[in-house]
Design a protein around this motif. Sequence first.
Motif, short mmCIF file in Angstrom:
data_model
loop_
_atom_site.label_atom_id
_atom_site.label_comp_id
_atom_site.label_asym_id
_atom_site.label_seq_id
_atom_site.Cartn_x
_atom_site.Cartn_y
_atom_site.Cartn_z
N ALA A 127 37.26 -57.20 104.42
CA ALA A 127 36.43 -57.64 105.61
C ALA A 127 35.41 -58.64 105.05
O ALA A 127 34.95 -58.39 104.03
CB ALA A 127 35.69 -56.56 106.31
N VAL A 128 34.92 -59.66 105.94
CA VAL A 128 33.78 -60.66 105.57
C VAL A 128 32.61 -60.27 106.57
O VAL A 128 32.81 -59.97 107.84
CB VAL A 128 34.32 -62.00 105.81
CG1 VAL A 128 33.28 -62.96 105.57
CG2 VAL A 128 35.59 -62.43 104.88
N TYR A 129 31.53 -60.18 106.30
CA TYR A 129 30.27 -59.78 106.73
C TYR A 129 29.22 -60.89 106.97
O TYR A 129 28.51 -61.34 105.83
CB TYR A 129 29.37 -58.87 106.29
CG TYR A 129 30.52 -57.60 106.50
CD1 TYR A 129 30.59 -56.70 107.48
CD2 TYR A 129 31.48 -57.06 105.52
CE1 TYR A 129 31.71 -55.72 107.70
CE2 TYR A 129 32.45 -56.17 105.47
CZ TYR A 129 32.39 -55.33 106.67
OH TYR A 129 33.18 -54.16 106.85
N PHE A 149 31.10 -60.07 101.29
CA PHE A 149 32.75 -59.96 100.99
C PHE A 149 33.20 -58.35 100.57
O PHE A 149 32.32 -58.06 99.47
CB PHE A 149 33.34 -61.03 100.37
CG PHE A 149 32.95 -62.20 100.59
CD1 PHE A 149 34.32 -62.77 101.50
CD2 PHE A 149 32.02 -62.83 100.56
CE1 PHE A 149 34.00 -64.21 102.03
CE2 PHE A 149 31.87 -64.17 101.00
CZ PHE A 149 33.11 -64.97 101.66
N ALA A 150 33.70 -57.64 101.42
CA ALA A 150 34.09 -56.49 101.05
C ALA A 150 35.17 -56.22 100.06
O ALA A 150 36.46 -56.57 100.89
CB ALA A 150 33.82 -55.27 101.88
N PHE A 151 35.25 -55.90 98.87
CA PHE A 151 36.52 -56.00 98.00
C PHE A 151 36.90 -54.32 98.12
O PHE A 151 36.21 -53.44 97.49
CB PHE A 151 36.38 -56.45 96.87
CG PHE A 151 36.25 -57.97 96.58
CD1 PHE A 151 37.52 -58.67 96.35
CD2 PHE A 151 35.16 -58.78 96.86
CE1 PHE A 151 37.72 -59.82 96.31
CE2 PHE A 151 35.28 -59.98 96.79
CZ PHE A 151 36.24 -60.70 96.30
N ARG A 152 38.28 -53.97 98.56
CA ARG A 152 38.69 -52.76 98.62
C ARG A 152 39.86 -52.62 97.66
O ARG A 152 40.79 -53.26 97.74
CB ARG A 152 38.84 -52.17 100.04
CG ARG A 152 39.32 -50.79 100.39
CD ARG A 152 39.28 -50.42 101.67
NE ARG A 152 38.17 -50.90 102.51
CZ ARG A 152 38.26 -51.00 103.97
NH1 ARG A 152 39.30 -50.81 104.65
NH2 ARG A 152 37.03 -51.38 104.56
N HIS A 153 39.91 -51.31 97.12
CA HIS A 153 40.90 -51.14 96.32
C HIS A 153 42.41 -50.62 97.07
O HIS A 153 42.06 -49.79 97.84
CB HIS A 153 40.61 -50.11 95.04
CG HIS A 153 41.72 -50.10 93.85
ND1 HIS A 153 42.75 -49.68 93.70
CD2 HIS A 153 41.43 -50.88 92.59
CE1 HIS A 153 43.29 -49.79 92.56
NE2 HIS A 153 42.75 -50.84 91.92
N LEU A 154 43.25 -51.27 96.57
CA LEU A 154 44.78 -51.00 97.44
C LEU A 154 45.28 -49.74 97.14
O LEU A 154 45.69 -49.05 97.96
CB LEU A 154 45.73 -52.27 97.13
CG LEU A 154 45.38 -53.48 97.65
CD1 LEU A 154 46.36 -54.53 97.36
CD2 LEU A 154 45.03 -53.41 99.10
N GLY A 155 44.97 -49.12 95.80
CA GLY A 155 45.59 -47.91 95.31
C GLY A 155 44.94 -46.83 95.91
O GLY A 155 45.85 -45.81 96.35
N ASP A 156 43.68 -46.57 95.95
CA ASP A 156 43.21 -45.26 96.18
C ASP A 156 42.03 -45.63 97.19
O ASP A 156 40.76 -45.47 96.63
CB ASP A 156 42.76 -44.44 95.09
CG ASP A 156 42.34 -43.00 95.48
OD1 ASP A 156 42.36 -42.86 96.75
OD2 ASP A 156 42.08 -42.31 94.69
N PRO A 157 41.89 -46.42 98.21
CA PRO A 157 40.69 -46.94 98.88
C PRO A 157 39.54 -45.97 99.19
O PRO A 157 38.29 -46.37 99.10
CB PRO A 157 41.23 -47.62 100.15
CG PRO A 157 42.58 -47.00 100.35
CD PRO A 157 43.09 -46.46 99.15
#
Length: 341
Positions: free
Chosen positions: A121-123, A133-141
């Motif tokens: 997401a962008v804030y 900018f929120a960077f979230r991990h795809l493997g274990d969010p």
Amino acid sequence: MIDMHDTAIARLVEGLVGPAAAQETLARIAHLPETTGAPAGMASRLDFTWAMNAALFADLLERVPTGRAYVADRIAAGERIRFDHGALRTIRFPSSATGAMAGGIDAFRRILEPLGYRVAAVYPLPRLRMTGFAFRHLGDPENVPQFFVSELDVGQFDGAFGAAAHRVFDSSRDPLDDQAKAVLARFASEGTVPLADALPALRTILTAFGRQHAMPALADYETLLAQSAEAAWIATEGNSFNHVTDRVDDVDQVAAQQRALGRPIKDRVEVSANGRVRQTAFRADPVQRFFRDAQGRGVEREVPGSFYEFITRDREPLSRKLDLSFDSANATGIFTMTRAA
């Protein structure tokens, strides 16, 4: 307590700080995986991600005495820290890179995306003339810490500010060498890298979370500070972790407890528009930094350093998934923690 000695995560952290300090570092953090499925002698990108985050968490505690004291209390009580996210700030010029570095968040996108992160997401942060900018991990969010990377738009300020920003940040070097870039490329394409290659790359990548530019002139620092406390903070602290965040069950209760202990907690808890995300923080610990005066001599000043934050996340009512979002108003309120009193 999980014995982390035989994991790739532990071997990477041990390679940075030695076995005893590595165990102390890893013992602080909840939800570390016992295994990520990487073959013997290899590190998966999740191993590397956790090791990087653990090292960044430890680095912040070294720089933030108030956070270090809080964490020591938690560990003494037999608890671990649920590391929710780390935050850093970047500079974006309208039509140029930041010295030898890519502009804004691109300097960190090239690190985070090969490790399995994506922008979730962008804030907009219009009062600060920044974007988050929120960077979230795809493997274990829900368990792997997010990165909240903010970008200050120099183009939204006046010419004097822009000129000072160029004088400060044009000296930025690129911290990544060819070996680190090759390891990141291999994580992106194959998902695993030999530990012998991952460790030197980790050492290099961790240097990206620091100041890449030369000591600023005091006059330029004051020009930036007059219009943006956030730009002034980047001038002294660079791309260091601005804060790390502890995910707690009841942020209001934690705030009251820390206030009773006399620690410099924010006056209010920030509540997101949807009501599910509540945040507060300690005020930034002061640090001593050197500047160049008009004669080129070094002068020392006290400026705001980094800080420690707390967050409570509720579950979404329909999906029952943890609400991993951020909130522009919350973020703007939290940013004030690094403004000098």
